[in-house]
Design an enzyme around this catalytic site. Structure first.
Site, PDB file in Angstrom:
ATOM      1  N   SER A 228       7.945   1.355   6.952  1.00 56.29           N
ATOM      2  CA  SER A 228       7.388   2.632   7.391  1.00 56.29           C
ATOM      3  C   SER A 228       7.397   3.669   6.283  1.00 56.29           C
ATOM      4  O   SER A 228       8.116   3.535   5.283  1.00 56.29           O
ATOM      5  CB  SER A 228       8.203   3.164   8.576  1.00 56.29           C
ATOM      6  OG  SER A 228       9.502   3.554   8.142  1.00 56.29           O
ATOM      7  N   GLU A 249       4.465  -1.126   0.480  1.00 62.62           N
ATOM      8  CA  GLU A 249       3.373  -1.420   1.410  1.00 62.62           C
ATOM      9  C   GLU A 249       3.761  -0.826   2.752  1.00 62.62           C
ATOM     10  O   GLU A 249       4.683  -1.305   3.419  1.00 62.62           O
ATOM     11  CB  GLU A 249       3.143  -2.930   1.548  1.00 62.62           C
ATOM     12  CG  GLU A 249       1.914  -3.234   2.395  1.00 62.62           C
ATOM     13  CD  GLU A 249       1.983  -4.564   3.121  1.00 62.62           C
ATOM     14  OE1 GLU A 249       1.531  -4.611   4.286  1.00 62.62           O
ATOM     15  OE2 GLU A 249       2.496  -5.533   2.546  1.00 62.62           O
ATOM     16  N   CYS A 285       0.699  -3.699  10.080  1.00 60.60           N
ATOM     17  CA  CYS A 285       0.492  -2.467   9.329  1.00 60.60           C
ATOM     18  C   CYS A 285      -0.979  -2.136   9.155  1.00 60.60           C
ATOM     19  O   CYS A 285      -1.364  -0.968   9.088  1.00 60.60           O
ATOM     20  CB  CYS A 285       1.189  -2.550   7.967  1.00 60.60           C
ATOM     21  SG  CYS A 285       0.783  -4.025   7.019  1.00 60.60           S
TER      22      CYS A 285
END
Length: 480
Positions: A228, A249, A285
């Site tokens: 996150s 990422e 994601c």
């Protein structure tokens, strides 16, 4: 009966130094099924020291020898693929069909691919500066790398961060997310006798108790996080004193853009079960949580999406008949369901779904699990929080648009920039969207086809996992 799993440190399986344990909860039932080490600073220090001690010998190995070790890892993953798939499914709710048919075969291939790339990690350049001067470079590993991995796809991110770092000559510490750790610890067990001691270490626990000491450790030379934005900010602050290189990422709010000329037979599943109503309940994601639809086909697409959503089967993740699993934990469930309350308050219209908890699943044995059914809202206002914030669950928002310029403006009006989807038969439109979308990846007439390392822009992070990314280039000038 629950089983206690252990860390892998210096080639040995160890409990936490102080004996602490954390419960691992089956998200489909809410029941405890395993326990993992609640590691702390002493465990972080031991793992970092083991990785540092193993680094000289590992980095000095010929590339072909390192490749041999990585091929053995690929073989072990292949041999134990079913077991690892079942552990991952029970740990985070990703369906067994997804873990056994997609994830584990892909990871065996990834380790084999990393083995094949070992020689790339040692290839430098030469430059002739004249009769008496030669320039040359060599690629060198960073040293000890730390991979901080998420709960939504542990084996995949474990593999991406470990395989390429090891191929480049680094030693590795993996810190799994506490919500889904068991498959990573089991993989560590399986690899304890495959790799030299200390080359790969796996340490579980809470971020503030063991993750932070690992990030701050002077023995750690590079950090790669998949997680996150909040975790990225914490790691960035914690690593600032030592100026460690980072690869981050992070999250996304990916637009999935359907033009009127698109093949709707492909686009409808492409924006639903392929992108957001996935086997792991949209907990990806790059999930396509904003569906932008050109007005001439808006109503038809909504009808098609509704029909597909009706066919999504929530149930025991271990069943091959289940097509979507639960949310990973109580905390994440509370986060996702808060948007089910927020969306109508903001003025978004519910198209389908909206049920959660026991109302979303028929099986009585699963009613204490963390369930959210496929949900779609519709709005014309992209500024709503449900359009701007990452929900990380099976909740999407549909927005209409008229022109290509409007689609671009809507798509780029986001704090995130990890990925985007475009559905069109027009090659010129596809090229323009690819050029102007502010995302790290653009899929055209497909979605979630990961063939290159994911790298984001804006709040989706920077850097990626590859062999070259785990090396740095050293330059030399030799006067002859």
């Amino acid at each position: 009966m629950t089983r206690d799993y252990r860390n892998l440190i210096g080639g040995e399986l160890r409990a936490a130094a102080d004996g602490g344990l954390l419960d691992s909860v089956d998200p489909s039932t809410g029941a405890v099924w395993a326990r993992i080490p609640r590691s702390g600073p002493a465990d972080a220090e031991a793992a970092a020291a083991a990785a540092r001690a193993a680094f000289p010998a590992w980095s000095d190995l010929p590339a072909a020898v390192r490749a041999h070790h990585l091929r053995k890892v690929a073989s072990v993953i292949g041999e134990h693929a079913r077991e690892l798939a079942e552990l991952e499914t029970r740990d985070n709710g990703r369906t067994i069909t997804e873990t056994s048919r997609r994830d584990l075969p892909a990871m065996a291939y990834l380790w084999g691919n990393a083995a094949a790339e070992c020689t790339a990690a040692v290839q430098g350049r030469t430059v002739d500066f004249g009769p008496g001067s030669l320039g040359l470079t060599r690629r060198e590993p960073y040293g000890v790398t730390l991979g901080v991995i998420p709960w939504n796809s542990p084996i995949s991110t474990f593999s991406a961060k470990a395989a390429f770092a090891l191929a480049a000559g680094n030693t590795v510490i993996i810190k799994p997310a506490e919500q889904a750790t068991v498959s990573s610890l089991r993989l560590g067990e399986l690899l304890a006798d495959v790799l030299p001691p200390g080359v790969l270490n796996v340490v579980s626990g809470l971020g503030e108790e063991v993750g932070d000491p690992l990030v701050r450790s002077p023995e750690v030379d590079k950090i790669s996080l998949t997680g996150s934005v909040g975790t990225a900010r914490a790691i960035t602050r914690a690593s600032a004193d030592s100026l460690k290189p980072l690869a981050l990422e992070l999250g996304g709010k990916s637009p999935n853009i359907v033009f009127a000329d698109a093949d709707l037979d492909r686009a409808a599943p492409g924006v639903t079960t392929q992108a957001i109503y996935t086997a792991n309940a949209g907990q990806i994601c790059y999930g396509g949580s904003r569906v932008l639809i050109q007005r001439p086909v808006y109503d038809e697409m909504i009808d098609r999406m509704t029909e597909i959503a009706r066919g999504v089967r929530l149930g025991a993740p271990s069943s091959p008949d289940t097509t979507m699993g639960p949310i990973v934990s109580r905390d994440q469930f509370d986060h996702v369901t808060s948007y089910l309350d927020l969306a109508p308050e903001e003025g978004a219209d519910l198209v389908f779904g909206g049920r959660s908890g026991p109302d979303a699943v028929e099986d009585e044995a699963l009613r204490n699990g963390f369930w959210v059914e496929p949900t779609l809202y519709a709005t014309t206002d992209n500024s709503l929080r449900v359009c701007q914030e990452e929900i990380f669950g099976p909740v999407a928002v549909a927005l209409p648009f008229d022109t290509e310029d409007e689609a671009l403006a809507l798509a780029n009006d986001s704090p995130y920039g990890l990925a985007a989807g475009v559905w069109t038969r027009n090659l010129a439109t596809a090229h323009r969207m690819f050029r102007h979308l502010r995302t790290g990846t653009v899929w055209v007439n497909t979605f979630r086809k990961v063939m290159f390392p994911l790298e984001g822009v804006k709040n989706s992070g920077y850097g990626h996992d590859s062999v070259l990314a785990y090396t740095r280039e050293k330059a030399g000038i030799i006067e002859i």
